[in-house]
Design an enzyme around this catalytic site. Structure first.
Site, PDB file in Angstrom:
ATOM      1  N   TYR A  55       0.830  -1.195   0.000  1.00  0.00           N
ATOM      2  CA  TYR A  55       0.000   0.000   0.000  1.00  0.00           C
ATOM      3  C   TYR A  55       0.874   1.258   0.000  1.00  0.00           C
ATOM      4  O   TYR A  55       1.379   1.691   1.014  1.00  0.00           O
ATOM      5  CB  TYR A  55      -0.925   0.020   1.215  1.00  0.00           C
ATOM      6  CG  TYR A  55      -1.850  -1.180   1.328  1.00  0.00           C
ATOM      7  CD1 TYR A  55      -2.178  -1.952   0.220  1.00  0.00           C
ATOM      8  CD2 TYR A  55      -2.400  -1.540   2.550  1.00  0.00           C
ATOM      9  CE1 TYR A  55      -3.021  -3.049   0.325  1.00  0.00           C
ATOM     10  CE2 TYR A  55      -3.248  -2.619   2.674  1.00  0.00           C
ATOM     11  CZ  TYR A  55      -3.553  -3.374   1.562  1.00  0.00           C
ATOM     12  OH  TYR A  55      -4.391  -4.463   1.681  1.00  0.00           O
ATOM     13  N   HIS A 136       0.192 -12.326   1.579  1.00  0.00           N
ATOM     14  CA  HIS A 136      -0.573 -11.401   0.750  1.00  0.00           C
ATOM     15  C   HIS A 136      -0.562 -11.800  -0.724  1.00  0.00           C
ATOM     16  O   HIS A 136       0.488 -11.820  -1.365  1.00  0.00           O
ATOM     17  CB  HIS A 136       0.030 -10.002   0.909  1.00  0.00           C
ATOM     18  CG  HIS A 136      -0.866  -8.889   0.466  1.00  0.00           C
ATOM     19  ND1 HIS A 136      -0.424  -7.588   0.348  1.00  0.00           N
ATOM     20  CD2 HIS A 136      -2.173  -8.861   0.119  1.00  0.00           C
ATOM     21  CE1 HIS A 136      -1.420  -6.817  -0.042  1.00  0.00           C
ATOM     22  NE2 HIS A 136      -2.493  -7.567  -0.197  1.00  0.00           N
TER      23      HIS A 136
END
Length: 325
Positions: A55, A136
């Site tokens: 992010y 992830h």
């Protein structure tokens, strides 16, 4: 209201703060706006905060760590699988974040990569530990993630470096393998258990059987369940007409009961006994306050009954939840 995460000793709030937007997802968020969003989440009772190196090339982790510094009683989640490494050329990030690209992402689901990723995340966060570490998006690296990333995280859990481990993905089939083949504590499932897409129901049912908690993300399917109008997106692409029509029909049923579509979209996943929290990304204090207000309003059972009777929910997904222990 909080929910226990298995035998980890962790309690997560019903509303979780998703940190992708404060990593400049799609557009820039100032330092002041990012801090205000986290502060508003805290003031609204949010005690689950989620971030990732992906992010904003670490920006979300840096901002979230700074905002949480000095606070206690929260649960912090970050992720492994992408290492951030320097690169010679500059420019802007090409993976959806409005940030400078002095770094690039490199997939790494090896044991060493997992340990390095977590160490670097702690440095960016400026915190001594995280509570939850999630593998992830191992879609194209599934076997390595199962054989190498998971054992590394399990060892870190045994050592007390993290308290809970799991996987975060926007599909349900691969997480199902983790639930069946490993001893994960938690799954973050994005977009596959929503008012428009209940395909993840088999995963959730297996999580109930095995005592694994689910963090439901992507509950608006990227926008269509917030505003089902022409131009809305579904999974970050223009929504096809049949889905727009279905979302509009769902909204009509909700409105008959004095409920808004986004209110129902947030409430729906929490009805399933596997789901501990709904994780909502927000880029401003106003968005946080709106989400918190909507989540605080009860949705009548008649909404779910009418949606099921009109064929707008998958069989079994509208049943009242019996909360798992």
């Amino acid at each position: 209201m909080t929910t226990a995460v298995g035998g980890t000793g962790l309690e997560v709030s019903r509303y979780g703060f998703g940190g992708a937007p404060i990593g400049n997802l799609f557009e820039e968020v100032t330092e002041e706006q990012a801090r205000a969003a986290v502060d508003a989440a805290w003031d609204s009772g949010v005690r689950l905060f989620d971030t990732a190196p992906h992010y904003g090339l670490g920006l979300s982790e840096r901002r979230l760590g700074a905002a949480l510094k000095g606070r206690s009683g929260y649960v912090l989640s970050t992720k492994v699988g992408r290492l951030l490494v320097p690169r010679s050329r500059t420019g802007r990030d090409d993976e959806g974040f409005d940030v400078s690209a002095e770094l690039t992402r490199e997939w790494d689901f090896s044991g060493d990569g997992v340990r390095r990723s977590l160490e670097e995340s702690l440095a960016r966060l400026g915190l001594p530990s995280v509570d939850i570490a999630l593998i992830h998006d191992p879609d194209d690296h599934l076997e390595q993630a199962l054989a190498e990333a998971y054992p590394a995280l399990a060892e870190l859990r045994e050592q007390g470096v993290v308290r809970a481990i799991g996987v975060g993905m926007n599909q349900w089939q691969a997480p199902l393998r983790f639930v069946q083949e490993t001893a994960v504590d938690v799954v973050m499932l994005a977009g596959r258990y929503t008012l428009l897409d209940q395909s993840g129901l088999p995963l959730l049912e297996e999580c109930v059987r095995r005592g694994v908690r689910v963090l439901a993300a992507g509950v608006f399917n990227s926008g269509i369940l917030a505003t089902p109008t022409p131009g809305s997106t579904y999974d970050y692409l223009p929504a096809p007409a049949p889905l727009l029509e279905k979302a509009a029909r769902i909204a009509e049923v909700c409105e008959r009961h004095g409920v808004t579509l986004p209110q129902a979209a947030m409430a729906f996943p929490l009805r399933h006994p596997a789901v501990a929290s709904v994780v909502l990304g927000a880029r401003s204090a106003e968005e946080v306050a709106t989400n918190a207000a909507l989540l605080s309003r009860p949705v009548p059972d008649a909404v779910w009954a009418d949606l099921a009777s009109e064929g707008l929910l998958a069989e079994g997904s509208g049943e009242p939840a019996v909360r798992a222990e």
